[in-house]
Design a protein around this motif. Structure first.
Motif, PDB file in Angstrom:
ATOM      1  N   ARG A  85      42.011  17.090  24.429  1.00 26.74           N
ATOM      2  CA  ARG A  85      41.390  16.148  23.498  1.00 26.74           C
ATOM      3  C   ARG A  85      40.609  15.081  24.264  1.00 26.74           C
ATOM      4  O   ARG A  85      39.466  14.743  23.916  1.00 26.74           O
ATOM      5  N   ASN A  86      41.214  14.520  25.303  1.00 21.13           N
ATOM      6  CA  ASN A  86      40.540  13.474  26.077  1.00 21.13           C
ATOM      7  C   ASN A  86      39.237  13.979  26.696  1.00 21.13           C
ATOM      8  O   ASN A  86      38.195  13.330  26.593  1.00 21.13           O
ATOM      9  N   ILE A  87      39.295  15.134  27.332  1.00 23.14           N
ATOM     10  CA  ILE A  87      38.093  15.657  27.992  1.00 23.14           C
ATOM     11  C   ILE A  87      37.028  16.025  26.962  1.00 23.14           C
ATOM     12  O   ILE A  87      35.829  15.783  27.171  1.00 23.14           O
ATOM     13  N   GLY A  88      37.449  16.586  25.842  1.00 27.43           N
ATOM     14  CA  GLY A  88      36.496  16.949  24.809  1.00 27.43           C
ATOM     15  C   GLY A  88      35.717  15.759  24.286  1.00 27.43           C
ATOM     16  O   GLY A  88      34.515  15.870  23.983  1.00 27.43           O
ATOM     17  N   ARG A  89      36.381  14.612  24.197  1.00 28.68           N
ATOM     18  CA  ARG A  89      35.704  13.408  23.706  1.00 28.68           C
ATOM     19  C   ARG A  89      34.980  12.659  24.820  1.00 28.68           C
ATOM     20  O   ARG A  89      33.948  12.036  24.578  1.00 28.68           O
ATOM     21  N   CYS A  90      35.508  12.706  26.032  1.00 30.78           N
ATOM     22  CA  CYS A  90      34.930  11.930  27.135  1.00 30.78           C
ATOM     23  C   CYS A  90      33.802  12.662  27.846  1.00 30.78           C
ATOM     24  O   CYS A  90      32.909  12.020  28.416  1.00 30.78           O
ATOM     25  N   MET A  91      33.853  13.984  27.846  1.00 32.49           N
ATOM     26  CA  MET A  91      32.830  14.761  28.548  1.00 32.49           C
ATOM     27  C   MET A  91      32.321  15.885  27.639  1.00 32.49           C
ATOM     28  O   MET A  91      32.410  17.076  27.974  1.00 32.49           O
ATOM     29  N   PRO A  92      31.759  15.515  26.486  1.00 31.12           N
ATOM     30  CA  PRO A  92      31.325  16.530  25.521  1.00 31.12           C
ATOM     31  C   PRO A  92      30.157  17.370  26.013  1.00 31.12           C
ATOM     32  O   PRO A  92      29.877  18.430  25.448  1.00 31.12           O
ATOM     33  N   GLU A  93      29.474  16.904  27.055  1.00 32.55           N
ATOM     34  CA  GLU A  93      28.329  17.653  27.575  1.00 32.55           C
ATOM     35  C   GLU A  93      28.752  18.925  28.308  1.00 32.55           C
ATOM     36  O   GLU A  93      27.917  19.813  28.539  1.00 32.55           O
ATOM     37  N   LEU A  94      30.032  19.037  28.638  1.00 30.70           N
ATOM     38  CA  LEU A  94      30.527  20.215  29.347  1.00 30.70           C
ATOM     39  C   LEU A  94      30.850  21.339  28.369  1.00 30.70           C
ATOM     40  O   LEU A  94      31.213  21.097  27.215  1.00 30.70           O
ATOM     41  N   SER A  95      30.741  22.567  28.843  1.00 31.04           N
ATOM     42  CA  SER A  95      31.130  23.713  28.010  1.00 31.04           C
ATOM     43  C   SER A  95      32.629  23.702  27.792  1.00 31.04           C
ATOM     44  O   SER A  95      33.393  23.069  28.536  1.00 31.04           O
ATOM     45  N   GLU A  96      33.083  24.409  26.762  1.00 30.18           N
ATOM     46  CA  GLU A  96      34.516  24.477  26.487  1.00 30.18           C
ATOM     47  C   GLU A  96      35.266  25.088  27.669  1.00 30.18           C
ATOM     48  O   GLU A  96      36.369  24.631  28.027  1.00 30.18           O
ATOM     49  N   ALA A  97      34.683  26.091  28.309  1.00 28.42           N
ATOM     50  CA  ALA A  97      35.331  26.723  29.458  1.00 28.42           C
ATOM     51  C   ALA A  97      35.499  25.726  30.602  1.00 28.42           C
ATOM     52  O   ALA A  97      36.544  25.687  31.270  1.00 28.42           O
ATOM     53  N   GLU A  98      34.489  24.890  30.849  1.00 25.50           N
ATOM     54  CA  GLU A  98      34.570  23.906  31.917  1.00 25.50           C
ATOM     55  C   GLU A  98      35.580  22.818  31.573  1.00 25.50           C
ATOM     56  O   GLU A  98      36.323  22.349  32.446  1.00 25.50           O
ATOM     57  N   GLN A  99      35.625  22.413  30.316  1.00 25.17           N
ATOM     58  CA  GLN A  99      36.621  21.424  29.896  1.00 25.17           C
ATOM     59  C   GLN A  99      38.037  21.951  30.116  1.00 25.17           C
ATOM     60  O   GLN A  99      38.913  21.225  30.601  1.00 25.17           O
ATOM     61  N   ARG A 100      38.258  23.206  29.791  1.00 23.25           N
ATOM     62  CA  ARG A 100      39.587  23.789  29.977  1.00 23.25           C
ATOM     63  C   ARG A 100      39.922  23.914  31.466  1.00 23.25           C
ATOM     64  O   ARG A 100      41.069  23.704  31.873  1.00 23.25           O
ATOM     65  N   ARG A 101      38.931  24.245  32.276  1.00 22.34           N
ATOM     66  CA  ARG A 101      39.177  24.345  33.715  1.00 22.34           C
ATOM     67  C   ARG A 101      39.607  22.992  34.280  1.00 22.34           C
ATOM     68  O   ARG A 101      40.568  22.903  35.065  1.00 22.34           O
ATOM     69  N   ILE A 102      38.917  21.935  33.882  1.00 17.96           N
ATOM     70  CA  ILE A 102      39.240  20.594  34.367  1.00 17.96           C
ATOM     71  C   ILE A 102      40.616  20.169  33.874  1.00 17.96           C
ATOM     72  O   ILE A 102      41.418  19.593  34.626  1.00 17.96           O
ATOM     73  N   ALA A 103      40.912  20.451  32.605  1.00 17.68           N
ATOM     74  CA  ALA A 103      42.216  20.069  32.048  1.00 17.68           C
ATOM     75  C   ALA A 103      43.351  20.760  32.791  1.00 17.68           C
ATOM     76  O   ALA A 103      44.369  20.138  33.126  1.00 17.68           O
ATOM     77  N   ARG A 104      43.186  22.035  33.053  1.00 18.31           N
ATOM     78  CA  ARG A 104      44.235  22.776  33.748  1.00 18.31           C
ATOM     79  C   ARG A 104      44.422  22.250  35.175  1.00 18.31           C
ATOM     80  O   ARG A 104      45.559  22.056  35.632  1.00 18.31           O
ATOM     81  N   ALA A 105      43.324  22.015  35.880  1.00 17.23           N
ATOM     82  CA  ALA A 105      43.419  21.471  37.235  1.00 17.23           C
ATOM     83  C   ALA A 105      44.068  20.092  37.226  1.00 17.23           C
ATOM     84  O   ALA A 105      44.869  19.756  38.114  1.00 17.23           O
ATOM     85  N   SER A 106      43.748  19.283  36.216  1.00 23.28           N
ATOM     86  CA  SER A 106      44.287  17.935  36.116  1.00 23.28           C
ATOM     87  C   SER A 106      45.814  17.934  36.034  1.00 23.28           C
ATOM     88  O   SER A 106      46.485  17.129  36.691  1.00 23.28           O
ATOM     89  N   LEU A 107      46.369  18.839  35.236  1.00 21.44           N
ATOM     90  CA  LEU A 107      47.827  18.908  35.119  1.00 21.44           C
ATOM     91  C   LEU A 107      48.467  19.246  36.459  1.00 21.44           C
ATOM     92  O   LEU A 107      49.506  18.692  36.829  1.00 21.44           O
ATOM     93  N   GLY A 108      47.856  20.163  37.198  1.00 22.27           N
ATOM     94  CA  GLY A 108      48.373  20.516  38.512  1.00 22.27           C
ATOM     95  C   GLY A 108      48.333  19.340  39.471  1.00 22.27           C
ATOM     96  O   GLY A 108      49.288  19.091  40.212  1.00 22.27           O
ATOM     97  N   HIS A 109      47.234  18.583  39.462  1.00 19.97           N
ATOM     98  CA  HIS A 109      47.121  17.442  40.374  1.00 19.97           C
ATOM     99  C   HIS A 109      48.111  16.340  40.005  1.00 19.97           C
ATOM    100  O   HIS A 109      48.672  15.686  40.903  1.00 19.97           O
ATOM    101  N   GLU A 110      48.328  16.137  38.730  1.00 22.36           N
ATOM    102  CA  GLU A 110      49.314  15.123  38.326  1.00 22.36           C
ATOM    103  C   GLU A 110      50.706  15.487  38.837  1.00 22.36           C
ATOM    104  O   GLU A 110      51.419  14.653  39.404  1.00 22.36           O
ATOM    105  N   MET A 111      51.098  16.741  38.659  1.00 19.28           N
ATOM    106  CA  MET A 111      52.417  17.173  39.114  1.00 19.28           C
ATOM    107  C   MET A 111      52.516  17.145  40.645  1.00 19.28           C
ATOM    108  O   MET A 111      53.557  16.817  41.203  1.00 19.28           O
ATOM    109  N   LYS A 112      51.435  17.480  41.323  1.00 22.23           N
ATOM    110  CA  LYS A 112      51.448  17.397  42.788  1.00 22.23           C
ATOM    111  C   LYS A 112      51.702  15.962  43.243  1.00 22.23           C
ATOM    112  O   LYS A 112      52.437  15.724  44.210  1.00 22.23           O
ATOM    113  N   THR A 113      51.096  15.007  42.554  1.00 25.96           N
ATOM    114  CA  THR A 113      51.291  13.610  42.926  1.00 25.96           C
ATOM    115  C   THR A 113      52.756  13.219  42.817  1.00 25.96           C
ATOM    116  O   THR A 113      53.312  12.571  43.716  1.00 25.96           O
TER     117      THR A 113
END
Length: 299
Positions: free
Chosen positions: A50-78
């Motif tokens: 939801r956040n990425i969809g509203r904050c970066m609407p210029e990106l394709s849905e596939a790119e938004q999902r890629r960023i969201a998935r990577a983000s969860l991994g980086h948060e857990m790594k931290t």
């Protein structure tokens, strides 16, 4: 006291064990935890999308999902890397920072002799670069004391290379102003939703965000320069890059709302430089202006 000690012992033991594991192992565990959050359709996954969809609407849905998935991994790594950053062997922890990109921005800020307000955000490996940085620059972290063993572990870790921590029990402003007046640096994370009465709604990534006015008031009262910093995590356990970014000129505007909006512009620049590592799973837009619909309804 004996009961408190017993309850804190497992946490302390776990942190000391994790601290000596190789960085590749810790990041692998974090990646696995992030993958679990993704495949189980956790609330953090839904919020991130939801956040990425509203904050970066210029990106394709596939790119938004890629960023969201990577983000969860980086948060857990931290989270999982924290034990190593706080308690691991000093040499490898320092040497894990491979580049101090834009460090001249911080050096120029200190050269003014007015102290420095260093702002970071929940992005990448912020402590992995901030704690080694304290070996070369006089920084004080501002914190609210927590209960249990985690508080003692965090203080030990954050002060290990010369950094200092100040309990802001009487308020961050009261703790920070005397330090800045001595030409010292203070370190703070302003990308959160403050209590009612302590923030204003200004844009962040194009969305109204309830944002703390603390930094605008602190910059105005102290005259201290403001610098942004974030820690980029390199792939395959390759270490980190510390990034330093000059603040927008408007951050010292006497109008608190304009100064706070300028602060968010600086935070946004950091996010756009490395969007995969921002913690999109946090409900940053939980509070909305009066009359606005629930931002996360259906997420």
């Amino acid at each position: 006291m004996r009961d408190l000690h017993r309850r804190g012992a497992p946490m302390s033991i776990l942190f000391h064990v994790l601290a000596w594991l190789p960085l590749a192992v810790l990041q692998g565990l974090g990646a696995f935890a992030g993958w679990l959050l993704w495949v189980t359709s956790s609330s953090r996954k839904r919020v991130a999308l939801r956040n990425i969809g509203r904050c970066m609407p210029e990106l394709s849905e596939a790119e938004q999902r890629r960023i969201a998935r990577a983000s969860l991994g980086h948060e857990m790594k931290t989270y999982i890397e924290t034990a190593r950053v706080w308690l691991g062997p000093g040499g490898p922890v320092k040497n894990a920072v491979k580049e101090w990109r834009g460090i001249e921005v911080l050096e120029r800020a200190f050269a003014q002799g007015k102290g420095v307000i260093l702002l970071t955000l929940h992005q990448g490996a912020f402590e992995a670069v901030a704690i080694p940085m304290s070996a070369n620059f006089p920084f004080y972290g501002l914190y609210k004391p927590q209960k249990g063993a985690l508080n003692a572990l965090s203080l030990k870790g954050r002060c290990r290379f010369g950094g200092r921590m100040v309990a802001a029990e009487a308020g961050v402003r009261k703790a920070a102003l005397p330090l800045l007046a001595q030409g010292l640096g203070v370190y703070y994370m302003p990308d959160h939703d403050p209590p009612p009465g302590r923030g204003v709604f200004v844009p962040f990534m194009g969305v109204p965000a309830h944002t703390p006015t603390l930094i605008a008031r602190l910059a105005q009262e102290s005259g201290s320069p403001v610098v942004f910093m974030f820690g980029e995590r390199l792939p395959w356990a390759g270490g980190y890059v510390a990034h330093y970014v000059e603040a927008p000129a408007g951050i010292h505007d006497p109008d608190v709302e304009k100064a706070t909006a300028a602060m968010n512009q600086g935070l946004e620049q950091c996010v756009r430089d490395c969007p995969e590592q921002y913690w999109w799973g946090y409900k940053r837009f939980r509070r909305q202006p009066p009359g606005a619909p629930d931002f996360y309804r259906g997420a």
